[in-house]
Write an enzyme that holds these catalytic residues in place. Sequence first.
Site, PDB file in Angstrom:
ATOM      1  N   ASP A 133       3.925  -8.433   6.094  1.00  0.00           N
ATOM      2  CA  ASP A 133       4.742  -8.843   4.951  1.00  0.00           C
ATOM      3  C   ASP A 133       3.862  -9.629   3.998  1.00  0.00           C
ATOM      4  O   ASP A 133       3.346 -10.700   4.337  1.00  0.00           O
ATOM      5  CB  ASP A 133       5.911  -9.706   5.451  1.00  0.00           C
ATOM      6  CG  ASP A 133       6.864 -10.110   4.324  1.00  0.00           C
ATOM      7  OD1 ASP A 133       6.543  -9.875   3.139  1.00  0.00           O
ATOM      8  OD2 ASP A 133       7.933 -10.656   4.636  1.00  0.00           O
ATOM      9  N   ALA A 178       0.788  -1.234   0.000  1.00  0.00           N
ATOM     10  CA  ALA A 178       0.000   0.000   0.000  1.00  0.00           C
ATOM     11  C   ALA A 178       0.824   1.290   0.000  1.00  0.00           C
ATOM     12  O   ALA A 178       0.402   2.283  -0.603  1.00  0.00           O
ATOM     13  CB  ALA A 178      -0.942   0.005   1.205  1.00  0.00           C
ATOM     14  N   ALA A 179       1.922   1.333   0.711  1.00  0.00           N
ATOM     15  CA  ALA A 179       2.650   2.591   0.883  1.00  0.00           C
ATOM     16  C   ALA A 179       3.217   3.077  -0.457  1.00  0.00           C
ATOM     17  O   ALA A 179       3.607   2.262  -1.291  1.00  0.00           O
ATOM     18  CB  ALA A 179       3.778   2.396   1.895  1.00  0.00           C
ATOM     19  N   PRO A 180       3.246   4.390  -0.657  1.00  0.00           N
ATOM     20  CA  PRO A 180       2.895   5.477   0.277  1.00  0.00           C
ATOM     21  C   PRO A 180       1.428   5.885   0.272  1.00  0.00           C
ATOM     22  O   PRO A 180       1.064   6.857   0.920  1.00  0.00           O
ATOM     23  CB  PRO A 180       3.774   6.630  -0.210  1.00  0.00           C
ATOM     24  CG  PRO A 180       3.877   6.402  -1.680  1.00  0.00           C
ATOM     25  CD  PRO A 180       3.909   4.900  -1.871  1.00  0.00           C
ATOM     26  N   GLY A 187      -0.910   6.297  -2.557  1.00  0.00           N
ATOM     27  CA  GLY A 187      -1.591   6.907  -3.694  1.00  0.00           C
ATOM     28  C   GLY A 187      -2.673   6.011  -4.275  1.00  0.00           C
ATOM     29  O   GLY A 187      -3.809   6.441  -4.500  1.00  0.00           O
ATOM     30  N   LYS A 188      -2.333   4.754  -4.499  1.00  0.00           N
ATOM     31  CA  LYS A 188      -3.311   3.824  -5.079  1.00  0.00           C
ATOM     32  C   LYS A 188      -4.332   3.383  -4.030  1.00  0.00           C
ATOM     33  O   LYS A 188      -5.499   3.181  -4.346  1.00  0.00           O
ATOM     34  CB  LYS A 188      -2.587   2.621  -5.688  1.00  0.00           C
ATOM     35  CG  LYS A 188      -1.630   2.988  -6.822  1.00  0.00           C
ATOM     36  CD  LYS A 188      -0.959   1.764  -7.396  1.00  0.00           C
ATOM     37  CE  LYS A 188       0.114   2.146  -8.412  1.00  0.00           C
ATOM     38  NZ  LYS A 188       1.275   2.798  -7.772  1.00  0.00           N
ATOM     39  N   CYS A 243       5.986  -0.873 -12.214  1.00  0.00           N
ATOM     40  CA  CYS A 243       6.456   0.312 -12.943  1.00  0.00           C
ATOM     41  C   CYS A 243       7.792  -0.019 -13.606  1.00  0.00           C
ATOM     42  O   CYS A 243       8.758   0.728 -13.512  1.00  0.00           O
ATOM     43  CB  CYS A 243       6.562   1.529 -12.027  1.00  0.00           C
ATOM     44  SG  CYS A 243       7.594   1.299 -10.560  1.00  0.00           S
ATOM     45  N   ASP A 289       1.487  -3.110   4.349  1.00  0.00           N
ATOM     46  CA  ASP A 289       2.871  -2.846   3.962  1.00  0.00           C
ATOM     47  C   ASP A 289       3.778  -3.395   5.043  1.00  0.00           C
ATOM     48  O   ASP A 289       3.380  -3.511   6.212  1.00  0.00           O
ATOM     49  CB  ASP A 289       3.127  -1.350   3.763  1.00  0.00           C
ATOM     50  CG  ASP A 289       4.304  -1.100   2.818  1.00  0.00           C
ATOM     51  OD1 ASP A 289       4.068  -1.012   1.604  1.00  0.00           O
ATOM     52  OD2 ASP A 289       5.437  -1.009   3.304  1.00  0.00           O
ATOM     53  N   ASP A 340       0.398  -3.994  -6.655  1.00  0.00           N
ATOM     54  CA  ASP A 340       1.383  -3.147  -7.330  1.00  0.00           C
ATOM     55  C   ASP A 340       2.730  -3.522  -6.726  1.00  0.00           C
ATOM     56  O   ASP A 340       3.126  -3.009  -5.689  1.00  0.00           O
ATOM     57  CB  ASP A 340       1.057  -1.670  -7.105  1.00  0.00           C
ATOM     58  CG  ASP A 340       1.993  -0.758  -7.871  1.00  0.00           C
ATOM     59  OD1 ASP A 340       2.130  -0.943  -9.093  1.00  0.00           O
ATOM     60  OD2 ASP A 340       2.602   0.133  -7.247  1.00  0.00           O
TER      61      ASP A 340
END
Length: 440
Positions: free
Chosen positions: A317, A267-269, A271-272, A388, A290, A335
């Site tokens: 984790d 999840a971090a930071p 945005g999604k 990414c 996270d 992600d």
Amino acid sequence: MNMREQALETLLRINYEKAYSNLEIKQVLSGHSMKDEDRRLFLNIVYGCLQNQIYLDYIIKQNSSRPVNKLHREVSEILRIAIYQIYFLDKIPSYAIVNESVNLAARIQPQAKGFINGVLRNIIRKIEKDGKEFKFENWNNEKEALSIRYSVPLWIVHKYYETYGKQTAEAIIPLLNEQPPFTIRCNNLKISRAALIEQFEKLGVEAVPGMLSPMAIHLHNLGVFENSIEETSLYKEGYFTIQDQAAMLTVERLNPQPGQRVLDMCAAPGGKTTYLSQLMNDEGAVIGRDIFPNRLKLVSQAMRRLACTNISLQEQDGCVYLEKDKESFDKILLDAPCTGLGVIRRKPEIKYHSTKEGRKELVKIQEKLLENAVNYLKPDGEILYSTCTINKDENENQINKLLQKYPNLKVLPDKNGNDYTYTSPLLDGCDAFFMCLLKK
């Protein structure tokens, strides 16, 4: 402090202490009072040297009796800073750049003053004779030429060719040294995109709707807000967050619905994670996990600012399987941690720090995360896997291995009929992302 000396210190930390460029630069800018022109020069030099490092070293090699890797680190960085200014910044006379560089060497590495002066004057003489333009026609190997001119390691150039094909790769690679658009995501839990654009225009900022996402806005001519956008009332009140369109598309492709139970595995930071909540109209449940508690604090801050109340955060984790979560989520966003080869424009040091061993370890982590995601998913549920990066070992090859292991999964093609979706800077300037939607 002299801006070139500050840039030197910052580059040394990034290149030799593995500091992250964005965090290091943010710390410098917040810790020093600078005039606008000094701030611009500092940013220009640091990002310019990182973006063009291979090319700058190639120029040093052509004009020095000593190889770059044999030079003292301060000496090589002083030369890179000077050559970047000579080749890419037109407003500063070459003689002034040489004098500044020699003076900087006198303070940092005095024994190298003569060497630095000689190399730089050789370069200036060569420019006077042949000009600055890189002559692609002199190269037999087009990939090597692209690698040097745009400072992209050759193995990464090959990856771009492999993923996008020759024509598209050759169009993208020069863009990897360009400044990406400043893109924000409108928080429609609080304001409409049209109303937010109007608010920015009142501040004298040009705001243009993004072409790929209904919530995206590109900001131009930011002026005084260029490095302080997070200090504006619009940001503090949660009307927007900073996010690239490619990142927005991953969440939109998963298409979470109000009332569903959704897991964001990394999840971090935030945005999604917050966009999941936004698309769900802050209804249902988003579980954001996270491994790092400090990074979860960033998600928590974003939740409060954006008024996303349906998110629960858990320090966990993702590679450790939880039996209690078996078949308990309607949708899962994964992600995954990756090599980041699609965000080189934002973090140019990535292209120099990646190792084969590191890439192999990431592939193992991604495999485990994907397996756990499949087991957490309800029947008929969906997983959006994204990275990414443009490395097929982390993308298509991961999905192919997963499908062989779990034949009850199927790929849901995108709107163009493609099983795998790649974005790139050619699409409204967005980052290079990979995404694949899977159904159980």
